[in-house]
Design a protein around this motif. Structure first.
Motif, PDB file in Angstrom:
ATOM      1  N   PRO A   1      -9.995  -8.909   1.315  1.00  0.00           N
ATOM      2  CA  PRO A   1      -9.106  -8.938   0.149  1.00  0.00           C
ATOM      3  C   PRO A   1      -7.639  -8.843   0.573  1.00  0.00           C
ATOM      4  CG  PRO A   1     -10.856  -7.307  -0.131  1.00  0.00           C
ATOM      5  CD  PRO A   1     -10.913  -7.771   1.289  1.00  0.00           C
ATOM      6  N   VAL A   2      -6.768  -9.522  -0.143  1.00  0.00           N
ATOM      7  CA  VAL A   2      -5.339  -9.491   0.155  1.00  0.00           C
ATOM      8  C   VAL A   2      -4.832  -8.053   0.149  1.00  0.00           C
ATOM      9  CG1 VAL A   2      -3.040 -10.184  -0.649  1.00  0.00           C
ATOM     10  CG2 VAL A   2      -4.913 -11.828  -0.658  1.00  0.00           C
ATOM     11  N   ASP A   3      -5.315  -7.239  -0.785  1.00  0.00           N
ATOM     12  CA  ASP A   3      -4.876  -5.840  -0.845  1.00  0.00           C
ATOM     13  C   ASP A   3      -5.167  -5.112   0.462  1.00  0.00           C
ATOM     14  OD1 ASP A   3      -3.934  -6.152  -3.422  1.00  0.00           O
ATOM     15  OD2 ASP A   3      -5.713  -5.291  -4.372  1.00  0.00           O
ATOM     16  N   GLU A   4      -6.307  -5.396   1.071  1.00  0.00           N
ATOM     17  CA  GLU A   4      -6.655  -4.772   2.345  1.00  0.00           C
ATOM     18  C   GLU A   4      -5.724  -5.252   3.460  1.00  0.00           C
ATOM     19  OE1 GLU A   4     -10.378  -4.788   5.456  1.00  0.00           O
ATOM     20  OE2 GLU A   4     -10.850  -4.827   3.317  1.00  0.00           O
ATOM     21  N   LEU A   5      -5.405  -6.528   3.453  1.00  0.00           N
ATOM     22  CA  LEU A   5      -4.471  -7.066   4.444  1.00  0.00           C
ATOM     23  C   LEU A   5      -3.090  -6.442   4.275  1.00  0.00           C
ATOM     24  CD1 LEU A   5      -5.460 -10.845   4.314  1.00  0.00           C
ATOM     25  CD2 LEU A   5      -6.093  -9.173   6.079  1.00  0.00           C
ATOM     26  N   VAL A   6      -2.638  -6.316   3.033  1.00  0.00           N
ATOM     27  CA  VAL A   6      -1.337  -5.707   2.754  1.00  0.00           C
ATOM     28  C   VAL A   6      -1.316  -4.271   3.258  1.00  0.00           C
ATOM     29  CG1 VAL A   6       0.227  -4.925   0.919  1.00  0.00           C
ATOM     30  CG2 VAL A   6      -0.771  -7.218   0.815  1.00  0.00           C
ATOM     31  N   THR A   7      -2.361  -3.519   2.974  1.00  0.00           N
ATOM     32  CA  THR A   7      -2.428  -2.129   3.427  1.00  0.00           C
ATOM     33  C   THR A   7      -2.373  -2.041   4.944  1.00  0.00           C
ATOM     34  OG1 THR A   7      -3.658  -1.433   1.469  1.00  0.00           O
ATOM     35  CG2 THR A   7      -3.833  -0.029   3.416  1.00  0.00           C
ATOM     36  N   THR A   8      -3.139  -2.879   5.610  1.00  0.00           N
ATOM     37  CA  THR A   8      -3.149  -2.866   7.073  1.00  0.00           C
ATOM     38  C   THR A   8      -1.771  -3.204   7.629  1.00  0.00           C
ATOM     39  OG1 THR A   8      -5.488  -3.457   7.155  1.00  0.00           O
ATOM     40  CG2 THR A   8      -4.193  -3.882   9.141  1.00  0.00           C
ATOM     41  N   VAL A   9      -1.152  -4.235   7.105  1.00  0.00           N
ATOM     42  CA  VAL A   9       0.150  -4.661   7.604  1.00  0.00           C
ATOM     43  C   VAL A   9       1.213  -3.594   7.340  1.00  0.00           C
ATOM     44  CG1 VAL A   9       2.013  -6.350   7.275  1.00  0.00           C
ATOM     45  CG2 VAL A   9      -0.346  -7.117   7.586  1.00  0.00           C
ATOM     46  N   THR A  10       1.222  -3.004   6.158  1.00  0.00           N
ATOM     47  CA  THR A  10       2.236  -1.986   5.868  1.00  0.00           C
ATOM     48  C   THR A  10       1.990  -0.712   6.669  1.00  0.00           C
ATOM     49  OG1 THR A  10       1.037  -1.238   3.881  1.00  0.00           O
ATOM     50  CG2 THR A  10       2.805  -2.861   3.572  1.00  0.00           C
ATOM     51  N   ASP A  11       0.742  -0.433   7.021  1.00  0.00           N
ATOM     52  CA  ASP A  11       0.441   0.725   7.864  1.00  0.00           C
ATOM     53  C   ASP A  11       0.863   0.502   9.314  1.00  0.00           C
ATOM     54  OD1 ASP A  11      -0.658   2.061   5.704  1.00  0.00           O
ATOM     55  OD2 ASP A  11      -2.743   1.784   6.337  1.00  0.00           O
ATOM     56  N   GLU A  12       0.752  -0.727   9.783  1.00  0.00           N
ATOM     57  CA  GLU A  12       0.975  -1.023  11.198  1.00  0.00           C
ATOM     58  C   GLU A  12       2.372  -1.550  11.521  1.00  0.00           C
ATOM     59  OE1 GLU A  12      -2.186  -3.545  12.645  1.00  0.00           O
ATOM     60  OE2 GLU A  12      -3.723  -2.126  11.984  1.00  0.00           O
TER      61      GLU A  12
END
Length: 74
Positions: free
Chosen positions: A36-47
């Motif tokens: 899901p895009v939300d999961e990608l967004v979370t990963t990118v903003t975390d990293e």
């Protein structure tokens, strides 16, 4: 190859050179599952040092680019 990844569609011989955060996105998408895009967004903003709105816009644009060259099913 160094700090870039080359993604190749063997059926069409189309390829895309990916650098930066795009390499991380390819890693996340390459296991064959729907992410899901939300999961990608979370990963990118975390990293990475990026806000959620910018990350979402860039991820969606990257997905559209992958789809436009046939490297991502929509």
């Amino acid at each position: 190859m160094g700090d870039e990844t080359i993604v190749l569609d063997l059926e069409t011989s189309r390829y895309l050179t990916v650098t930066g955060v795009g390499v991380r996105l390819i890693e996340l998408l390459s296991d064959g599952r729907d992410v899901p895009v939300d999961e990608l967004v979370t990963t990118v903003t975390d990293e990475y040092e990026v806000d959620g709105a910018t990350a979402r816009r860039d991820i969606e644009g990257f997905g559209e680019r992958l789809a436009s060259v046939g490297l991502l099913a929509t």
